[in-house]
Design a protein around this motif. Structure first.
Motif, PDB file in Angstrom:
ATOM      1  N   TRP A 137       0.848  -1.199   0.000  1.00  0.00           N
ATOM      2  CA  TRP A 137       0.000   0.000   0.000  1.00  0.00           C
ATOM      3  C   TRP A 137       0.882   1.247   0.000  1.00  0.00           C
ATOM      4  O   TRP A 137       1.942   1.277   0.638  1.00  0.00           O
ATOM      5  N   GLY A 138       0.403   2.261  -0.712  1.00  0.00           N
ATOM      6  CA  GLY A 138       1.042   3.565  -0.648  1.00  0.00           C
ATOM      7  C   GLY A 138       0.197   4.483   0.208  1.00  0.00           C
ATOM      8  O   GLY A 138      -0.862   4.095   0.717  1.00  0.00           O
ATOM      9  N   ASP A 139       0.643   5.723   0.348  1.00  0.00           N
ATOM     10  CA  ASP A 139      -0.097   6.668   1.190  1.00  0.00           C
ATOM     11  C   ASP A 139      -1.407   7.103   0.554  1.00  0.00           C
ATOM     12  O   ASP A 139      -2.347   7.480   1.252  1.00  0.00           O
ATOM     13  N   THR A 140      -1.476   7.086  -0.783  1.00  0.00           N
ATOM     14  CA  THR A 140      -2.716   7.390  -1.492  1.00  0.00           C
ATOM     15  C   THR A 140      -2.949   6.292  -2.518  1.00  0.00           C
ATOM     16  O   THR A 140      -2.069   5.456  -2.769  1.00  0.00           O
ATOM     17  N   ILE A 141      -4.111   6.301  -3.159  1.00  0.00           N
ATOM     18  CA  ILE A 141      -4.393   5.298  -4.179  1.00  0.00           C
ATOM     19  C   ILE A 141      -3.567   5.541  -5.443  1.00  0.00           C
ATOM     20  O   ILE A 141      -3.534   4.679  -6.333  1.00  0.00           O
TER      21      ILE A 141
END
Length: 605
Positions: free
Chosen positions: A93-97
């Motif tokens: 996962w990243g901080d945003t999509i």
């Protein structure tokens, strides 16, 4: 320039600079303004939409699960479903999509799934092994500590969450690897905090207390004297935490910080405390319909300031002007802030009670009021307070920090070029309206600020910002953002030193323009609407000198926005401790600001 610009053969080039405006330019600008107008609230501000955050979502879910898994079963399940649906293809996962997977967010999501579902997430497990080589707890700890360095603002909470979730195992001796935050120091008078060598930044005292307390209660130090001192101050620091918590329940209106405090207090045996109850209520109230959480409640003050700086006065309906003025003035702090002990006069990023006064938002509000108000005397007292607040904030090195003067040990408390430049612009806008003694103080401040910018200009002519970056860059820096902000401020100064810095900054910006006509965060980085707009606005201060570069940049905006139909945001914003975000209104606001600036330059006159 590093390489010569291509001759301009785009649509814009068919409209000579001495003739009428390209109709597509007008169309995009009009559509961008229409989008902005739709965001106006009758309460008197412009509102944006922050990106959903996997990190915020997993932390909020875990906190609610610890509080009461049955009562919050529905909201917990929706959060887990959102995380599953927005996992990156490679398993992290990243901080945003829109963000690439990173260690911190993936590790936290992985830990939360383990705590709630009692099994390790297979795909995330594989990603973590690929990323750091081994899931040995000591290896995980060392990688997190190495990434964040001396700043424990985020590394200590992340590792504490992992320990509390059980994802690192059940061995109690593992707590030896987790930094013990010296929460006992919070018992000292707040005015001494910057002198105590705290391992967290100025705005993170709640994390210092909560994270330090749970570590102390679950695995106290073998040092008997220190253990005794910590036991003695427990009640005092818990009272401090209650005092620092705003009426909304959210510390700094930040979901991650509030969740870290909440889970730590629950695990420390404080589940029934007032702070936990308020924090839980805040987290529930900030849950989105799709099951996610953003990093913060909103950026209403920041968005409104950007909007008012971008829009010409004629584009703001008269009835909105009055409500905007009243709303913005009401956001100015009138009392000393309990967190940072900051005096009255500043502005924060939101209209909600968890905000802190900061240099960037104070400068933004001052510039917004200057653009909005024709009768200066109507707001002159508020402006003087804001100017004085910025003057008091300036560090000895001549630069402007974000929140507090003199907290220079950790990166997010140091002076930074972009906020320094923003303050310079505010001073220049209002200086002639200030009394003589303030004008003299502002002149001294500007002189020191120019020297600071000279010392911190990179060899090739750029500057690095603090609160903006680019995840696609190897070092995650965004010199295009930083340089654009500084160049725009320097253009208004009548100083040989400032002019020399301005020329070098302009040359660097022009040299890193991409083949597609746009700009990314730096040399060779993928172009975005936001970064292209910033560069256009900055280079427009040079009038006709960079005409070809400006035409190519504007053509990029025409194509990228699909002639004004789509303003796709990019995750260039940095929240506390390098947490990425994007804001839906940034590309709209930055594009309006750039195109309005270009209209007044020789480029499109």
């Amino acid at each position: 320039m590093a390489w010569p610009a291509k001759p301009c053969t785009t649509i814009l080039s068919f409209y000579p600079i001495e003739t009428s405006m390209n109709p597509l330019f007008d169309t995009i600008l009009s559509k961008a303004k229409e989008k902005l107008q739709k965001q106006f609230s009758e309460k008197g501000f412009y509102q944006g939409q922050l990106s959903s955050s996997a990190l915020s979502t997993c932390l909020a879910v875990y906190s609610l699960w610890l509080e009461d898994p049955l009562s919050y079963q529905s909201i917990i399940q929706k959060g887990l479903s959102w995380l599953t649906e927005n996992e990156n293809p490679e398993g992290g996962w990243g901080d945003t999509i829109k963000s690439p997977s990173n260690l911190s967010t993936t590790l936290l999501v992985w830990s939360v799934f383990f705590a709630i579902q009692k099994k390790k997430h297979d795909r995330a497990t594989l990603w973590l092994k690929t990323r750091i080589g081994s899931l040995d707890p000591q290896n995980i700890v060392s990688h997190v500590l190495e990434f964040y360095g001396k700043d424990r603002t985020f590394s200590a909470p992340i590792l504490t969450c992992c320990m509390l979730s059980g994802s690192l195992g059940e061995k109690q001796e593992l707590w030896h690897q987790i930094p013990q935050l010296p929460f006992e120091l919070a018992a000292f008078p707040a005015k001494l905090f910057r002198l105590l060598g705290l391992q967290v930044v100025s705005y993170a005292i709640p994390a210092l207390v909560a994270i330090g307390l749970v570590r102390h209660r679950l695995h106290p130090t073998p040092n008997k004297i220190l253990r005794f001192v910590r036991c003695v101050v427990e009640k005092k620091v818990l009272k401090l935490l209650e005092k620092l918590q705003p009426p909304s329940g959210g510390f700094l209106e930040a979901i991650p910080l509030t969740a870290f405090v909440c889970m730590s207090l629950i695990k420390a045996g404080e589940k029934n405390s007032y702070v936990v109850k308020q924090a839980v209520a805040f987290l529930v109230s900030r849950a989105r319909k799709d099951g996610s959480w953003a990093i913060d409640s909103n950026l209403n003050t920041w968005i409104t300031s950007l909007a008012l700086q971008a829009l010409p006065q004629k584009d703001i309906p008269p009835h909105q002007k009055e409500s905007l003025k009243s709303w913005l003035l009401n956001q100015q702090f009138q009392e000393k802030h309990p967190f940072t002990q900051s005096p009255p006069g500043g502005w924060g990023w939101t209209d909600l009670p968890g905000r802190l006064p900061d240099g960037d938002d104070t400068s933004g509000a001052l510039l917004a009021l200057h653009s909005l108000v024709e009768e200066r005397q109507e707001v002159i007292m508020a402006i003087q307070k804001g100017i004085q607040w910025l003057l008091m904030l300036q560090n000895r090195d001549g630069g402007m920090p974000t929140f507090c003067k003199g907290w220079s040990k950790l990166p997010f408390d140091k002076s930074c070029p972009d906020i320094t430049a923003h303050a310079m612009s505010a001073f220049l806008a209002w200086k002639k309206d200030m009394p003589g003694h303030l004008q003299k103080a502002m002149n001294r401040s500007l002189s020191k600020a120019i020297s600071y910018l000279q010392k911190n200009q990179n060899a090739e002519g750029s500057w690095f910002p603090l609160w903006f970056g680019n995840a696609l860059a190897a070092d995650t820096q965004n010199p295009v953002y930083g340089t654009s902000k500084v160049v725009y401020a320097l253009a208004s100064l009548e100083s040989d030193k400032a002019h020399t810095l301005w020329i070098k900054g302009c040359e660097w910006l022009a040299s890193v323009q991409n083949e597609d006509g746009g700009w990314g965060g730096g040399q060779g980085i993928k172009s975005s609407i936001e970064e292209t707009s910033l560069a256009i606005k900055a280079l427009s201060t040079a009038k006709a000198k960079y005409q070809d570069s400006l035409h190519r940049g504007l053509e990029y905006l025409i194509e990228k926005t699909k002639q004004g139909e789509s303003f796709e945001p990019s995750p260039i914003g940095l929240y506390f401790s390098q947490l990425w975000y994007f804001e839906e209104m940034y590309p709209v606001l930055f594009a309006i600001s750039a195109m309005e600036e270009a209209k007044t330059s020789c480029c499109l006159a």
